[in-house]
Design an enzyme around this catalytic site. Structure first.
Site, PDB file in Angstrom:
ATOM      1  N   ASP A   3       0.955  -1.255   0.022  1.00 35.18           N
ATOM      2  CA  ASP A   3       0.046   0.088  -0.150  1.00 35.18           C
ATOM      3  C   ASP A   3       0.991   1.358  -0.050  1.00 35.18           C
ATOM      4  O   ASP A   3       2.013   1.152   0.364  1.00 35.18           O
ATOM      5  CB  ASP A   3      -0.870  -0.052   1.398  1.00 35.18           C
ATOM      6  CG  ASP A   3      -1.658   1.299   1.403  1.00 35.18           C
ATOM      7  OD1 ASP A   3      -2.337   1.765   0.487  1.00 35.18           O
ATOM      8  OD2 ASP A   3      -1.516   1.858   2.507  1.00 35.18           O
ATOM      9  N   ASP A  62      -0.109   5.226   0.957  1.00 30.45           N
ATOM     10  CA  ASP A  62      -0.253   6.104   2.220  1.00 30.45           C
ATOM     11  C   ASP A  62      -0.446   5.411   3.522  1.00 30.45           C
ATOM     12  O   ASP A  62      -1.091   4.359   3.600  1.00 30.45           O
ATOM     13  CB  ASP A  62      -1.687   6.788   1.947  1.00 30.45           C
ATOM     14  CG  ASP A  62      -1.516   7.748   1.004  1.00 30.45           C
ATOM     15  OD1 ASP A  62      -0.559   8.712   0.624  1.00 30.45           O
ATOM     16  OD2 ASP A  62      -2.479   7.771  -0.239  1.00 30.45           O
ATOM     17  N   ASP A 103      -1.358  -0.651   5.896  1.00 28.43           N
ATOM     18  CA  ASP A 103      -1.643  -0.242   7.240  1.00 28.43           C
ATOM     19  C   ASP A 103      -3.190  -0.143   7.648  1.00 28.43           C
ATOM     20  O   ASP A 103      -3.523   0.184   8.623  1.00 28.43           O
ATOM     21  CB  ASP A 103      -1.067   1.215   7.333  1.00 28.43           C
ATOM     22  CG  ASP A 103      -1.903   2.146   6.378  1.00 28.43           C
ATOM     23  OD1 ASP A 103      -2.001   1.721   5.156  1.00 28.43           O
ATOM     24  OD2 ASP A 103      -2.481   3.274   6.875  1.00 28.43           O
TER      25      ASP A 103
END
Length: 219
Positions: free
Chosen positions: A12, A14, A168
């Site tokens: 991922d 961001d 995250d």
């Protein structure tokens, strides 16, 4: 050295590679404030990070008049672009990616960002050439739909069973599960550790350093 579990590592963007969670939350809140809409709480705004922007705003502001959504998106983009130059990679990310690339792994990105947004970010930090493939939310189904991982593995000729998704958010981990890939969580981004643990990742890293060590030893 014999390959271990994985050939393809998908990240991922961001909150996983780039330290942008706080900025995104503030931009979502500023967009709502600009239009006199109820301002989402920090937790609600951070929870939608990882989704495509259109979907993210609808989830963060569930009672929004659909006619206002284009204006909210426009205001978000204005605020985000004003902060874009301030955003940096988490410490250790550049070294981790370089080492994984040198070790022969295929590297990819699966993100809720738009194609324009991801390319802008990759160019800004000088990582565009490091990734073998990337997928964005405006090109296919948004997380946690498995399409991003399915398309990345097809493009690169890889096996989902030998692919790991690092992210995250629960959106990342659920996408991995839905695709039949493995999932690794990082605890320093948008979603709290208990929510990540509920998705049963094979590992959960508290820092980039921990993530780097685990990938070096176990991936």
């Amino acid at each position: 050295m014999a390959r271990k579990q994985f050939d393809l590592i998908v990240f991922d963007w961001d909150g996983t590679l780039m330290d942008s969670t706080s900025a995104i939350v503030k931009c979502i809140q500023a967009a709502a404030r600009d239009l006199g809409l109820p301002v989402p709480h920090d937790d609600d705004a951070s929870h939608v990070i990882g989704l495509g922007l259109h979907e993210a705003m609808q989830v963060a502001m569930p009672n929004i008049d659909p006619a206002l959504l284009p204006r909210v998106l426009e205001r978000y983009r204005v605020h985000y672009l004003s902060k874009h130059h301030e955003l940096v990679l988490f410490d250790g990310v550049r070294e981790m990616l370089a080492e994984l690339s040198q070790d022969g792994y295929f590297l990819a990105v699966a993100t809720g960002k738009s194609r324009v947004g991801l390319n802008r970010a990759l160019n800004a930090v000088g990582l565009l050439s490091l990734f073998d493939a990337t997928r964005c939310a405006d090109e296919t189904f948004s997380k946690p739909h498995p399409a991003m991982l399915q398309e990345l593995t097809r493009e690169l000729g890889q096996d989902l069973r030998r692919t790991v998704m690092v992210g995250d958010t629960t959106h990342d981990l659920l996408m991995a599960s839905n695709a039949g890939a493995s999932g690794v969580a990082v605890q320093y981004g948008a979603h709290p550790a208990d929510q990540l643990s509920a998705c049963a990742p094979m590992y959960s890293a508290a820092s980039v350093g921990q993530l780097h060590r685990w990938l070096s030893e176990h991936a």
